[in-house]
Scaffold this motif. Structure first.
Motif, PDB file in Angstrom:
ATOM      1  N   VAL A  77       0.842  -1.194   0.000  1.00 52.32           N
ATOM      2  CA  VAL A  77       0.000   0.000   0.000  1.00 52.32           C
ATOM      3  C   VAL A  77       0.885   1.254   0.000  1.00 52.32           C
ATOM      4  CG1 VAL A  77      -1.769   1.276   1.288  1.00 52.32           C
ATOM      5  CG2 VAL A  77      -1.806  -1.219   1.254  1.00 52.32           C
ATOM      6  N   ASP A  78       0.564   2.221  -0.859  1.00 49.24           N
ATOM      7  CA  ASP A  78       1.284   3.502  -0.844  1.00 49.24           C
ATOM      8  C   ASP A  78       1.006   4.172   0.496  1.00 49.24           C
ATOM      9  OD1 ASP A  78       2.366   6.040  -1.285  1.00 49.24           O
ATOM     10  OD2 ASP A  78       0.748   6.680  -2.602  1.00 49.24           O
ATOM     11  N   PRO A  79       2.061   4.508   1.255  1.00 53.02           N
ATOM     12  CA  PRO A  79       1.835   5.072   2.589  1.00 53.02           C
ATOM     13  C   PRO A  79       1.196   6.456   2.586  1.00 53.02           C
ATOM     14  CG  PRO A  79       4.178   5.086   2.055  1.00 53.02           C
ATOM     15  CD  PRO A  79       3.481   4.358   0.954  1.00 53.02           C
ATOM     16  N   VAL A  80       1.189   7.140   1.459  1.00 51.35           N
ATOM     17  CA  VAL A  80       0.606   8.487   1.397  1.00 51.35           C
ATOM     18  C   VAL A  80      -0.842   8.438   0.927  1.00 51.35           C
ATOM     19  CG1 VAL A  80       0.803  10.786   0.364  1.00 51.35           C
ATOM     20  CG2 VAL A  80       2.874   9.518   1.005  1.00 51.35           C
ATOM     21  N   SER A  81      -1.069   7.807  -0.215  1.00 53.55           N
ATOM     22  CA  SER A  81      -2.414   7.833  -0.805  1.00 53.55           C
ATOM     23  C   SER A  81      -3.280   6.639  -0.431  1.00 53.55           C
ATOM     24  CB  SER A  81      -2.299   7.888  -2.334  1.00 53.55           C
ATOM     25  OG  SER A  81      -1.874   6.621  -2.823  1.00 53.55           O
ATOM     26  N   GLY A  82      -2.636   5.553  -0.027  1.00 51.29           N
ATOM     27  CA  GLY A  82      -3.389   4.340   0.259  1.00 51.29           C
ATOM     28  C   GLY A  82      -3.617   3.471  -0.963  1.00 51.29           C
ATOM     29  N   ALA A  83      -3.081   3.876  -2.120  1.00 53.58           N
ATOM     30  CA  ALA A  83      -3.241   3.077  -3.338  1.00 53.58           C
ATOM     31  C   ALA A  83      -2.513   1.747  -3.184  1.00 53.58           C
ATOM     32  CB  ALA A  83      -2.698   3.835  -4.545  1.00 53.58           C
ATOM     33  N   THR A  84      -3.108   0.710  -3.716  1.00 55.09           N
ATOM     34  CA  THR A  84      -2.521  -0.626  -3.638  1.00 55.09           C
ATOM     35  C   THR A  84      -1.651  -0.901  -4.866  1.00 55.09           C
ATOM     36  OG1 THR A  84      -4.348  -1.657  -4.814  1.00 55.09           O
ATOM     37  CG2 THR A  84      -4.552  -1.464  -2.390  1.00 55.09           C
ATOM     38  N   VAL A  85      -0.894  -1.990  -4.790  1.00 58.45           N
ATOM     39  CA  VAL A  85      -0.069  -2.395  -5.932  1.00 58.45           C
ATOM     40  C   VAL A  85      -0.947  -2.564  -7.170  1.00 58.45           C
ATOM     41  CG1 VAL A  85       1.373  -4.259  -6.865  1.00 58.45           C
ATOM     42  CG2 VAL A  85       1.730  -3.471  -4.517  1.00 58.45           C
ATOM     43  N   ALA A  86      -2.107  -3.189  -7.015  1.00 61.27           N
ATOM     44  CA  ALA A  86      -3.017  -3.404  -8.153  1.00 61.27           C
ATOM     45  C   ALA A  86      -3.527  -2.082  -8.723  1.00 61.27           C
ATOM     46  CB  ALA A  86      -4.185  -4.285  -7.731  1.00 61.27           C
ATOM     47  N   GLN A  87      -3.870  -1.145  -7.850  1.00 62.56           N
ATOM     48  CA  GLN A  87      -4.351   0.157  -8.328  1.00 62.56           C
ATOM     49  C   GLN A  87      -3.242   0.912  -9.057  1.00 62.56           C
ATOM     50  OE1 GLN A  87      -5.679   1.435  -4.449  1.00 62.56           O
ATOM     51  NE2 GLN A  87      -7.843   1.286  -5.051  1.00 62.56           N
ATOM     52  N   LEU A  88      -2.034   0.864  -8.516  1.00 66.89           N
ATOM     53  CA  LEU A  88      -0.913   1.528  -9.188  1.00 66.89           C
ATOM     54  C   LEU A  88      -0.638   0.876 -10.535  1.00 66.89           C
ATOM     55  CD1 LEU A  88       1.341   2.004  -6.060  1.00 66.89           C
ATOM     56  CD2 LEU A  88       0.270   3.836  -7.396  1.00 66.89           C
ATOM     57  N   SER A  89      -0.702  -0.437 -10.579  1.00 68.53           N
ATOM     58  CA  SER A  89      -0.488  -1.162 -11.827  1.00 68.53           C
ATOM     59  C   SER A  89      -1.517  -0.755 -12.881  1.00 68.53           C
ATOM     60  CB  SER A  89      -0.554  -2.659 -11.575  1.00 68.53           C
ATOM     61  OG  SER A  89      -0.372  -3.367 -12.764  1.00 68.53           O
ATOM     62  N   SER A  90      -2.763  -0.554 -12.464  1.00 69.66           N
ATOM     63  CA  SER A  90      -3.803  -0.138 -13.416  1.00 69.66           C
ATOM     64  C   SER A  90      -3.537   1.259 -13.972  1.00 69.66           C
ATOM     65  CB  SER A  90      -5.188  -0.207 -12.768  1.00 69.66           C
ATOM     66  OG  SER A  90      -5.358   0.850 -11.832  1.00 69.66           O
ATOM     67  N   ARG A  91      -2.717   2.041 -13.260  1.00 67.55           N
ATOM     68  CA  ARG A  91      -2.316   3.380 -13.716  1.00 67.55           C
ATOM     69  C   ARG A  91      -0.973   3.353 -14.451  1.00 67.55           C
ATOM     70  NH1 ARG A  91      -3.283   6.008  -7.756  1.00 67.55           N
ATOM     71  NH2 ARG A  91      -5.452   5.355  -7.595  1.00 67.55           N
ATOM     72  N   ALA A  92      -0.458   2.149 -14.687  1.00 70.08           N
ATOM     73  CA  ALA A  92       0.843   1.960 -15.345  1.00 70.08           C
ATOM     74  C   ALA A  92       1.986   2.556 -14.535  1.00 70.08           C
ATOM     75  CB  ALA A  92       0.822   2.508 -16.766  1.00 70.08           C
ATOM     76  N   ILE A  93       1.851   2.478 -13.209  1.00 69.22           N
ATOM     77  CA  ILE A  93       2.901   2.950 -12.310  1.00 69.22           C
ATOM     78  C   ILE A  93       3.429   1.739 -11.547  1.00 69.22           C
ATOM     79  CG2 ILE A  93       3.475   4.440 -10.349  1.00 69.22           C
ATOM     80  CD1 ILE A  93       1.080   6.223 -11.181  1.00 69.22           C
ATOM     81  N   PRO A  94       4.677   1.349 -11.800  1.00 66.80           N
ATOM     82  CA  PRO A  94       5.233   0.225 -11.054  1.00 66.80           C
ATOM     83  C   PRO A  94       5.316   0.548  -9.559  1.00 66.80           C
ATOM     84  CG  PRO A  94       6.607   0.780 -12.948  1.00 66.80           C
ATOM     85  CD  PRO A  94       5.598   1.875 -12.792  1.00 66.80           C
ATOM     86  N   ALA A  95       4.984  -0.416  -8.738  1.00 71.22           N
ATOM     87  CA  ALA A  95       5.048  -0.254  -7.281  1.00 71.22           C
ATOM     88  C   ALA A  95       6.192  -1.097  -6.750  1.00 71.22           C
ATOM     89  CB  ALA A  95       3.736  -0.708  -6.654  1.00 71.22           C
ATOM     90  N   TYR A  96       6.953  -0.535  -5.820  1.00 77.75           N
ATOM     91  CA  TYR A  96       8.060  -1.264  -5.185  1.00 77.75           C
ATOM     92  C   TYR A  96       8.066  -0.980  -3.694  1.00 77.75           C
ATOM     93  CZ  TYR A  96      10.372  -2.282  -9.644  1.00 77.75           C
ATOM     94  OH  TYR A  96      10.679  -2.744 -10.896  1.00 77.75           O
ATOM     95  N   CYS A  97       8.387  -2.008  -2.924  1.00 80.00           N
ATOM     96  CA  CYS A  97       8.668  -1.848  -1.504  1.00 80.00           C
ATOM     97  C   CYS A  97      10.174  -1.649  -1.375  1.00 80.00           C
ATOM     98  CB  CYS A  97       8.228  -3.087  -0.729  1.00 80.00           C
ATOM     99  SG  CYS A  97       8.563  -2.991   1.044  1.00 80.00           S
TER     100      CYS A  97
END
Length: 158
Positions: A77-97
């Motif tokens: 989960v993005d600590p600022v917005s609360g967006a999940t890995v799946a939500q970021l992926s749907s926006r074409a934004i890679p998520a990394y821990c």
């Protein structure tokens, strides 16, 4: 000996932090120079796809060939917005821990194996000198001068 040496021995992936200009955070090397010395560059953006220091968007980073990502926690989960890995992926934004040089989630306790099991990509941010850093480009813990042999994987003899 830089932290990268420890990360290689532990199979911890690392990436060099760059800004929207393609220059290393708190450094001078370009994405080409970083790539030439074996460091994959990456630029942090928020969950909306905006680099916070310059307001450059991912649509501006793509033509500059600057890879980007949005940080997520060990729970994905993005600590600022609360967006999940799946939500970021749907926006074409890679998520990394972000993990440390030992492969433990920064600000948490999850190992690389646990992150992988959750489907959460990860890497350790490094500065242009090869030492672990924070996402702000500040030096992090220095593992290079410590005896970390207890963390090294055990290899069969011979």
């Amino acid at each position: 000996m830089s932290d990268i040496d420890l990360m290689h021995s532990r199979a911890v992936p690392f990436r060099a932090l760059v800004g929207a200009s393609g220059i290393a955070v708190n450094g001078t090397k370009t994405i080409r120079e970083l790539s030439a010395i074996g460091m994959t560059p990456i630029c942090q953006v928020n969950a909306s796809g905006v680099e916070p220091n310059t307001s450059a968007t991912i649509d501006q980073l793509r033509p500059r060939a600057i890879p980007f990502f949005c940080e997520v926690t060990e729970l994905g989960v993005d600590p600022v917005s609360g967006a999940t890995v799946a939500q970021l992926s749907s926006r074409a934004i890679p998520a990394y821990c972000v993990v440390d040089a030992l492969g433990i989630a920064q600000g948490g306790t999850s190992t690389m194996a646990q992150l992988s099991a959750r489907g959460i990509p990860y890497f350790c941010p490094v500065g242009e000198n090869g030492d672990e850093t924070t996402l702000d480009g500040e030096p992090s813990l220095d593992f290079s001068d410590e005896d970390n042999s207890q963390y090294l994987p055990l290899l069969p003899a011979g």
